[in-house]
Design a protein around this motif. Structure first.
Motif, PDB file in Angstrom:
ATOM      1  N   UNK A 102       0.848  -1.202   0.000  1.00 30.95           N
ATOM      2  CA  UNK A 102       0.000   0.000   0.000  1.00 30.95           C
ATOM      3  C   UNK A 102       0.881   1.248   0.000  1.00 30.95           C
ATOM      4  N   UNK A 103       1.900   1.272   0.871  1.00 32.45           N
ATOM      5  CA  UNK A 103       2.792   2.433   0.943  1.00 32.45           C
ATOM      6  C   UNK A 103       3.534   2.634  -0.372  1.00 32.45           C
ATOM      7  N   UNK A 110       3.865  10.676  -0.875  1.00 34.96           N
ATOM      8  CA  UNK A 110       3.034  10.296   0.264  1.00 34.96           C
ATOM      9  C   UNK A 110       3.506   9.010   0.962  1.00 34.96           C
ATOM     10  N   UNK A 111       4.590   8.430   0.497  1.00 34.88           N
ATOM     11  CA  UNK A 111       5.048   7.164   1.086  1.00 34.88           C
ATOM     12  C   UNK A 111       5.216   7.286   2.598  1.00 34.88           C
ATOM     13  N   UNK A 113       3.990   9.511   4.589  1.00 43.84           N
ATOM     14  CA  UNK A 113       2.705   9.799   5.237  1.00 43.84           C
ATOM     15  C   UNK A 113       1.970   8.501   5.552  1.00 43.84           C
ATOM     16  N   UNK A 114       1.975   7.585   4.581  1.00 47.81           N
ATOM     17  CA  UNK A 114       1.334   6.290   4.793  1.00 47.81           C
ATOM     18  C   UNK A 114       2.073   5.512   5.876  1.00 47.81           C
ATOM     19  N   UNK A 115       3.404   5.518   5.803  1.00 53.42           N
ATOM     20  CA  UNK A 115       4.208   4.821   6.817  1.00 53.42           C
ATOM     21  C   UNK A 115       3.898   5.353   8.213  1.00 53.42           C
ATOM     22  N   UNK A 116       3.787   6.671   8.330  1.00 51.91           N
ATOM     23  CA  UNK A 116       3.505   7.280   9.637  1.00 51.91           C
ATOM     24  C   UNK A 116       2.154   6.829  10.183  1.00 51.91           C
ATOM     25  N   UNK A 117       1.152   6.723   9.310  1.00 54.03           N
ATOM     26  CA  UNK A 117      -0.177   6.285   9.736  1.00 54.03           C
ATOM     27  C   UNK A 117      -0.140   4.829  10.191  1.00 54.03           C
ATOM     28  N   UNK A 118       0.503   3.959   9.418  1.00 49.99           N
ATOM     29  CA  UNK A 118       0.571   2.551   9.800  1.00 49.99           C
ATOM     30  C   UNK A 118       1.306   2.371  11.129  1.00 49.99           C
ATOM     31  N   UNK A 119       2.399   3.101  11.313  1.00 51.16           N
ATOM     32  CA  UNK A 119       3.135   3.000  12.577  1.00 51.16           C
ATOM     33  C   UNK A 119       2.326   3.595  13.732  1.00 51.16           C
ATOM     34  N   UNK A 141      -2.685   8.002   1.250  1.00 53.41           N
ATOM     35  CA  UNK A 141      -1.843   7.641   0.106  1.00 53.41           C
ATOM     36  C   UNK A 141      -1.855   8.626  -1.048  1.00 53.41           C
ATOM     37  N   UNK A 142      -2.846   9.525  -1.066  1.00 57.31           N
ATOM     38  CA  UNK A 142      -2.956  10.433  -2.198  1.00 57.31           C
ATOM     39  C   UNK A 142      -3.584   9.779  -3.417  1.00 57.31           C
TER      40      UNK A 142
END
Length: 203
Positions: A102-103, A110-111, A113-119, A141-142
């Motif tokens: 997904x990231x 946005x990579x 940003x996605x990583x920050x949300x998952x963490x 993810x944009x």
């Protein structure tokens, strides 16, 4: 509405996780940084820190949630370090691999940003289940759900993740998070340990 995307993700990632490599006995340097990598910081920073992490690893979440903000302010924002994030799925590996893809399918900017949300939301997985977790990652993810789903159904995500797993295997990575500071392995994710490895290289 999210069910179709997650069913597709499950099918795509059954293949992704079926061949997860076992740790190598002989270590080598991690693969060089390329345009395919996801990087925070200046391209010409004097120190490169490569992080192998998993979106289902609690120690990785601890680094991203509690250490990375200070690390970023001290080293990345000042142009001293570029941080390269690579994926090495850990149990439950199907979720970690799905999140990684997904990231990687997100808009390039946005990579992280996605990583920050998952963490950030990782701790709630056992309570909420994976659907809200993935929904939040996709929202960051944009791209639309359909765009992420279509991307996950292509071979590109599997190939990219396989390459990261292979690189970790060859470099002797046996756990996450593992860092390489200009090629030297550091397994302690504290700011103090990383600073001890980085600061001598900046003198």
């Amino acid at each position: 509405m999210m069910r179709r995307a997650f069913i597709a993700a499950g099918f795509a990632l059954a293949a992704l996780t079926s061949g997860l490599a076992t740790p190598a006995l002989a270590a080598d340097a991690p693969p060089p940084v390329t345009a395919q990598d996801h990087i925070l910081g200046r391209a010409n920073a004097p120190v490169t820190v490569i992080e192998y992490a998993s979106f289902t690893c609690s120690h990785c979440a601890d680094f991203h949630n509690t250490v990375l903000p200070a690390f970023k302010a001290k080293y990345i924002d000042t142009g001293k370090v570029r941080l390269v994030h690579r994926n090495l799925p850990t149990p439950p590996a199907n979720l970690a691999a799905a999140a990684a893809v997904v990231a990687m399918c997100a808009a390039p900017e946005r990579y992280f940003d996605v990583a920050a949300v998952f963490m950030r939301d990782q701790a709630g997985l056992r309570v909420t289940g994976p659907q809200p977790w993935f929904a939040a990652g996709i929202a960051a993810s944009g791209k639309t759900r359909d765009q992420i789903q279509a991307c996950m159904e292509t071979p590109a995500g599997r190939t990219a993740l396989d390459q990261q797993i292979e690189g970790a295997d060859k470099a002797g990575v046996t756990g996450t998070p593992t860092f390489f500071v200009n090629g030297t392995m550091v397994m302690d994710h504290s700011l103090e340990a990383l600073s001890a490895a980085i600061d001598p290289l900046l003198r």
